[in-house]
Design a protein around this motif. Structure first.
Motif, short mmCIF file in Angstrom:
data_model
loop_
_atom_site.label_atom_id
_atom_site.label_comp_id
_atom_site.label_asym_id
_atom_site.label_seq_id
_atom_site.Cartn_x
_atom_site.Cartn_y
_atom_site.Cartn_z
N THR A 1 0.83 -1.20 0.00
CA THR A 1 0.00 0.00 0.00
C THR A 1 0.87 1.25 0.00
N VAL A 2 0.48 2.22 -0.78
CA VAL A 2 1.12 3.54 -0.79
C VAL A 2 0.03 4.56 -0.52
N SER A 3 0.19 5.38 0.52
CA SER A 3 -0.90 6.29 0.90
C SER A 3 -0.35 7.49 1.67
N THR A 4 -1.25 8.46 1.88
CA THR A 4 -0.92 9.61 2.72
C THR A 4 -1.17 9.28 4.19
N ILE A 5 -0.68 10.15 5.05
CA ILE A 5 -0.93 9.97 6.49
C ILE A 5 -2.44 10.03 6.75
N HIS A 6 -3.12 10.98 6.14
CA HIS A 6 -4.57 11.09 6.32
C HIS A 6 -5.29 9.87 5.75
N GLY A 7 -4.73 9.30 4.68
CA GLY A 7 -5.39 8.19 4.02
C GLY A 7 -5.31 6.88 4.77
N ILE A 8 -4.31 6.71 5.67
CA ILE A 8 -4.16 5.43 6.37
C ILE A 8 -4.83 5.44 7.74
N LYS A 9 -5.46 6.55 8.10
CA LYS A 9 -6.14 6.58 9.39
C LYS A 9 -7.21 5.49 9.42
N GLY A 10 -7.16 4.64 10.43
CA GLY A 10 -8.10 3.54 10.54
C GLY A 10 -7.54 2.23 10.01
N ALA A 11 -6.42 2.28 9.27
CA ALA A 11 -5.82 1.06 8.73
C ALA A 11 -4.71 0.56 9.66
N GLU A 12 -4.23 -0.64 9.40
CA GLU A 12 -3.12 -1.19 10.17
C GLU A 12 -2.31 -2.12 9.29
N PHE A 13 -0.99 -2.19 9.57
CA PHE A 13 -0.06 -2.97 8.77
C PHE A 13 1.01 -3.54 9.68
N ASP A 14 1.64 -4.64 9.25
CA ASP A 14 2.76 -5.17 10.02
C ASP A 14 3.93 -4.18 10.00
N THR A 15 4.16 -3.59 8.83
CA THR A 15 5.29 -2.67 8.68
C THR A 15 4.82 -1.36 8.05
N VAL A 16 5.23 -0.25 8.64
CA VAL A 16 4.96 1.08 8.08
C VAL A 16 6.29 1.75 7.79
N VAL A 17 6.44 2.26 6.55
CA VAL A 17 7.62 3.02 6.14
C VAL A 17 7.15 4.41 5.77
N ALA A 18 7.61 5.42 6.49
CA ALA A 18 7.16 6.80 6.26
C ALA A 18 8.33 7.66 5.81
N PHE A 19 8.10 8.48 4.78
CA PHE A 19 9.14 9.41 4.33
C PHE A 19 8.58 10.82 4.24
N ALA A 20 9.45 11.79 3.92
CA ALA A 20 9.10 13.21 3.87
C ALA A 20 8.58 13.71 5.22
N LEU A 21 9.17 13.23 6.30
CA LEU A 21 8.77 13.66 7.64
C LEU A 21 9.52 14.94 7.96
N LEU A 22 9.09 16.01 7.31
CA LEU A 22 9.82 17.27 7.28
C LEU A 22 8.96 18.41 7.80
N ASP A 23 9.60 19.35 8.45
CA ASP A 23 8.91 20.52 8.98
C ASP A 23 8.38 21.37 7.83
N GLY A 24 7.08 21.66 7.85
CA GLY A 24 6.42 22.32 6.75
C GLY A 24 5.60 21.36 5.91
N MET A 25 5.87 20.06 6.12
CA MET A 25 5.06 19.00 5.52
C MET A 25 4.34 18.21 6.61
N VAL A 26 5.01 18.01 7.71
CA VAL A 26 4.43 17.37 8.89
C VAL A 26 4.59 18.31 10.06
N PRO A 27 3.62 19.22 10.30
CA PRO A 27 2.38 19.36 9.54
C PRO A 27 2.57 20.28 8.34
N HIS A 28 1.48 20.46 7.58
CA HIS A 28 1.50 21.43 6.49
C HIS A 28 1.82 22.80 7.06
N PHE A 29 2.58 23.59 6.31
CA PHE A 29 3.03 24.90 6.81
C PHE A 29 1.88 25.83 7.16
N SER A 30 0.66 25.58 6.61
CA SER A 30 -0.46 26.47 6.87
C SER A 30 -1.28 26.05 8.10
#
Length: 597
Positions: free
Chosen positions: A513-542
């Protein structure tokens, strides 16, 4: 009855179900929230003693509604007196359709436009804006009880956004159209100005379940609260969610305090909790507990609580090296850790990061299947009528799918009614029968859908071209789908045009599965790989309240994993202008933790 056999429930779950009054239930991740809600709704259905009474379950997504209804049916409970769906669908069916005549803006009828139609209008209006330029992304808005709130946080754009939205509202009003935000606005105003409407609805619904309360908007609380209050105790509620997962603040969602909700509904409300996590290892729980903003209690209770989870953090890999590193992590989890590919999720903050990455991973790892945004071969506008109908066209008529397909058929009939079609001769079952009888010979996905749509409407004796909303949505669906297929083929994925690829869209996930953080809410997986964990993206700058918002997003990421969690804040993502490159999101950067290598 089967619902009375609750051996699979723990003491906390059983107590919430057995409570005779209204309940405010805070449920930690993996605590069986959906199971508890399902059993509670099923139990309330069993108590109904009048054919005039109903139970309502308000869900955040259509997918959640499908899952809960399927589970209730699986318990052997009659769902004929259950209404389940999103708050927008509830307001349309129970407030706007029967009582819209009481609102001056709706008294001569109305049509609901979907998100694509709305975007087309806004895009045209935005084209007139210069210095600063305004895009449709700047024009997000939502209503509260007393005002309109903008999603745009750029001060220089706000006057132009207000002007564009007023022109947009004027066009909708002139053509007697409403969009999804106006559904809530008008429903609230009807309930506010006509108290008898709330009274009538409270007499119909003996029980209202509200799922994912932390994503609920203030105007939605007010609508449902008015109905529960009008019942003066005869309409009870179960409101359930997790305030730590309140990640839709930019859309107006927030976690109401129990005391505030109690004041809103005006009836006794018991606060309860589900604190036992049956999903993750104790190490995973301890890790995402570092981002527990509300201090809720979470206890490890899964069968693999003692599992030796791997938790890694990488802030060295560059953007250019990212796809290679993601592929390495995926292969390591499959080949070394023994994780099934369909139990792996790759997640990032924004869809724009994922579409390209999905296609790159497919090319890099042809031995594995992927389910992601870059591989959906047709327009995925969930509000488009033809997208909804495609679900019937592309799924099998099997016993396992019957409840879901019956529900989809009901949604399609409702949309036809909204478009002005006489549906008096069409039932959910008859629509399924017609659908199941169609077997186009085409092997190309879009040709198959075009043939299916044409044949179905011929069999129903309906000329959809005579109904403007249906024709416009039909044109939009095929235009955007053709564009998407052509782009994917040009980028090296010729198989996406095949009917086999189209059918995969609505099947249970079979690949990575490839998804956004908002898109996986409620789901579960054995392994989660997260990237772009950057200030201004997590969270959005606005986003407002940046630190808490970032913590909640990290909490959601961590709490999706059962066994392994891999976090990446890659280097070399640049910002526009002369701003420095993106750096690691603040709560992750500040956390001192003994990560694995």
């Amino acid at each position: 009855m089967l619902v009375s056999d609750r051996g699979a429930l723990n003491a906390e779950q059983e107590a919430a179900i057995a409570e005779p009054g209204s309940v405010f239930l805070i449920a930690c991740p993996g605590s069986g929230k959906t199971r508890t809600l399902t059993y509670k709704v099923a139990s309330e259905l069993e108590k109904i003693d009048s054919h005039r009474s109903f139970v309502a379950a308000i869900t955040y997504t259509h997918r959640a509604a499908d899952e809960i209804e399927e589970r209730i049916s699986g318990l052997g409970v009659d769902t004929s007196q259950l209404w389940i769906g999103t708050i927008h669908a509830f307001c349309l069916e129970w407030i706007l359709k029967p009582y819209g005549k009481y609102h001056p803006d709706l008294q001569y009828g109305f049509q609901v436009i979907n998100s694509h139609e709305s975007e087309v209008i806004l895009k045209r209006l935005c084209a007139t804006s210069r210095n600063p330029a305004v895009t449709t992304f700047d024009c997000d808005y939502y209503f509260t009880d007393s005002s309109m709130e903008l999603g745009c946080r750029t001060a220089s754009k706000i006057p132009s956004v207000h002007r564009i939205l007023q022109e947009y509202f004027g066009e909708l009003h002139a053509s007697r159209q409403i969009d999804f935000e106006h559904i809530l606005k008008y429903a609230f105003e009807i309930v506010r100005d006509n108290p008898s409407v709330s009274t009538i609805l409270s007499q119909i619904f003996t029980f209202i379940a509200i799922d994912e309360y932390q994503d609920t908007k203030q105007v939605q609380y007010s609508i449902l609260g008015a109905i529960i209050k009008a019942g003066a105790g005869s309409t009870r509620t179960l409101i359930v969610g997790d305030p730590n997962q309140s990640i839709f603040a930019s859309l107006g969602g927030y976690a109401i305090a129990p005391g505030d909700f109690r004041s809103l509904i005006g009836v006794p409300l018991r606060e309860m909790a589900l604190s036992r996590n049956y999903r993750s290892s104790e190490r995973i729980i301890d890790y995402f507990g570092n981002f527990n903003v509300h201090g809720t209690l979470i206890e490890a209770a899964s069968e693999h609580a003692a599992y030796a989870s791997a938790i890694t953090f990488d802030n060295v890999t560059t953007r250019n090296e990212l796809e290679t590193e993601l592929a390495r992590l995926i292969r390591h989890n499959i080949e070394v850790e023994g994780v099934s590919p369909n139990e792996i999720c790759v997640v990032a903050p924004w869809w724009i990061h994922l579409a390209h990455m999905t296609r790159r991973l497919v090319a890099l790892m042809p031995e594995y299947e992927f389910d992601g945004p870059g591989l959906v071969p047709f327009s995925r506008d969930i509000d488009n009528f033809w997208y909804k109908l495609a679900k019937l066209a592309l799924t099998e008529a099997s016993p396992r799918m019957f409840v879901l397909r019956l529900r989809w058929a009901g949604d399609i009939i409702n949309d036809l009614e909204l478009a002005g079609v006489d549906t008096s001769r069409i039932s959910r079952r008859s629509l399924l029968r017609e659908s199941n009888s169609i077997a186009p010979p085409d092997v190309e996905g879009l040709d198959y859908l075009a043939s299916y749509f044409r044949t179905l409407f011929e069999n129903l004796s309906i000329d959809y071209a005579q109904y403007r909303p249906l024709q416009e949505q039909h044109d939009a669906f095929f235009a955007s789908s053709r564009q998407r297929v052509d782009r994917l083929v040009a980028e090296g994925a010729p198989y996406v045009s095949d009917i086999a690829t189209f059918r995969r869209v609505f099947r249970p996930r079979t690949g990575i599965t490839v998804s956004t953080i908002h898109g996986i809410k409620g789901a579960e997986f054995d392994t989660v790989v997260a990237f772009a964990l950057l200030d201004g993206m997590v969270p959005h700058f606005s986003d407002a309240d940046q630190l808490d918002s970032a913590k909640k997003l990290m909490y959601v990421i961590g709490s999706r994993a059962r066994k392994h969690l891999h976090l990446i804040a890659e280097r070399g993502r640049t910002k526009k202008g002369n701003w420095p490159d993106y750096d690691t999101t603040i709560p992750l950067k500040n956390l001192q933790y003994a990560y694995d290598r």
